[in-house]
Enzyme design. Sequence first.
Site, PDB file in Angstrom:
ATOM      1  N   THR A 107     -10.152   7.976   8.771  1.00 16.70           N
ATOM      2  CA  THR A 107      -9.589   6.824   8.048  1.00 16.70           C
ATOM      3  C   THR A 107      -9.218   5.683   8.995  1.00 16.70           C
ATOM      4  O   THR A 107      -8.469   4.789   8.620  1.00 16.70           O
ATOM      5  CB  THR A 107      -8.347   7.240   7.247  1.00 16.70           C
ATOM      6  OG1 THR A 107      -7.379   7.839   8.138  1.00 16.70           O
ATOM      7  CG2 THR A 107      -8.704   8.234   6.151  1.00 16.70           C
TER       8      THR A 107
ATOM      9  N   CYS B  57      -7.513  -2.607   7.910  1.00 19.39           N
ATOM     10  CA  CYS B  57      -8.326  -3.771   8.284  1.00 19.39           C
ATOM     11  C   CYS B  57      -9.439  -3.996   7.268  1.00 19.39           C
ATOM     12  O   CYS B  57      -9.698  -5.121   6.832  1.00 19.39           O
ATOM     13  CB  CYS B  57      -8.960  -3.563   9.658  1.00 19.39           C
ATOM     14  SG  CYS B  57      -7.822  -3.238  11.004  1.00 19.39           S
TER      15      CYS B  57
ATOM     16  N   GLY C  41      -9.123   2.302  10.586  1.00 22.38           N
ATOM     17  CA  GLY C  41      -9.556   0.981  10.174  1.00 22.38           C
ATOM     18  C   GLY C  41      -9.478   0.715   8.683  1.00 22.38           C
ATOM     19  O   GLY C  41      -9.975  -0.317   8.212  1.00 22.38           O
ATOM     20  N   THR C  42      -8.847   1.607   7.913  1.00 25.24           N
ATOM     21  CA  THR C  42      -8.812   1.403   6.464  1.00 25.24           C
ATOM     22  C   THR C  42      -8.025   0.147   6.088  1.00 25.24           C
ATOM     23  O   THR C  42      -8.431  -0.592   5.183  1.00 25.24           O
ATOM     24  CB  THR C  42      -8.207   2.617   5.735  1.00 25.24           C
ATOM     25  OG1 THR C  42      -6.933   2.923   6.315  1.00 25.24           O
ATOM     26  CG2 THR C  42      -9.110   3.823   5.859  1.00 25.24           C
TER      27      THR C  42
ATOM     28  N   LYS D 246       0.847  -1.197   0.000  1.00 29.90           N
ATOM     29  CA  LYS D 246       0.000   0.000   0.000  1.00 29.90           C
ATOM     30  C   LYS D 246       0.880   1.243   0.000  1.00 29.90           C
ATOM     31  O   LYS D 246       1.724   1.410   0.879  1.00 29.90           O
ATOM     32  CB  LYS D 246      -0.933  -0.028   1.208  1.00 29.90           C
ATOM     33  CG  LYS D 246      -1.906  -1.203   1.170  1.00 29.90           C
ATOM     34  CD  LYS D 246      -2.745  -1.321   2.416  1.00 29.90           C
ATOM     35  CE  LYS D 246      -1.948  -1.773   3.615  1.00 29.90           C
ATOM     36  NZ  LYS D 246      -2.793  -2.095   4.776  1.00 29.90           N
TER      37      LYS D 246
END
Length: 272
Positions: A214, A219, A216-217, A179
């Site tokens: 943002t 997960c 928990g993005t 990412k």
Amino acid sequence: MTQIRTPVALTIAGSDSGGGAGIQADLKAFSALGVYGTSVITALTAQNTCEVRAIHDVPATFIADQLNTVLDDIQVDAIKIGMLSRPETIFTVAAILRERGLTNIVLDPVMVAKSGDKLLTDESVAALRAELLPLATLITPNLPEASVLLTANEAESADEMQHQAQQLLALGPQAVLVKGGHLANSASDDSADLLLTATAAHWLPAKRIATANTHGTGCTLSSAIAAGLAKGLDVQTAVEQAKTYITAAIAAADRLQVGSGHGPTHHFHAWW
């Protein structure tokens, strides 16, 4: 009438009492994407949108009990693994996954806090690298996590990002999704991720969305990929659909009014 079996995904991760990340985010993403969610909780946290106040690790023996009990009864089509903070937990989970011959495993190697602090000891990182990476269908590190796994400096360019993805692939997973959000700078509003397999590299561009909500993005993205695999999608298609889903969830995050700190994404943006 012939019944179509319900696709099932399993999340192995910690609980977020604030509901934005961890088990809670995973189950929301599964449900939003039409997959039945099951869970194995590895840690309990006392947290909200502003702070993590306390963490209680679940004993490895009880984690094994949860995992075996689910698998003894329910056919699991895909598994998402989140933060496993202790070596004994990693060894326990890896042993059961190997014993059961499970596939479609998405590993989100949560190892670095937003502050930049390491969340795992060197022993835990070594166990994760040796035990779980070779079992994974896909791993989904961000750039700081990739650097910890490789004991290297954080990538600062697209070329370095691709080089580190190749190094991670050599550690055993079938595919790597690096990412690239940390690569973006003030001169760019792009946030591209790189999916690397043994045969191809796919860049997945996206525009950076201006929001503070943002939490928990990571997960949510990994669990959305697991949901796609549970429905029978190939890795690339599952990643592309999950990227579309999380981008829309982030774009809709400001519609939620939850807490006074770093808020969650909107898992159910398409419904309410």
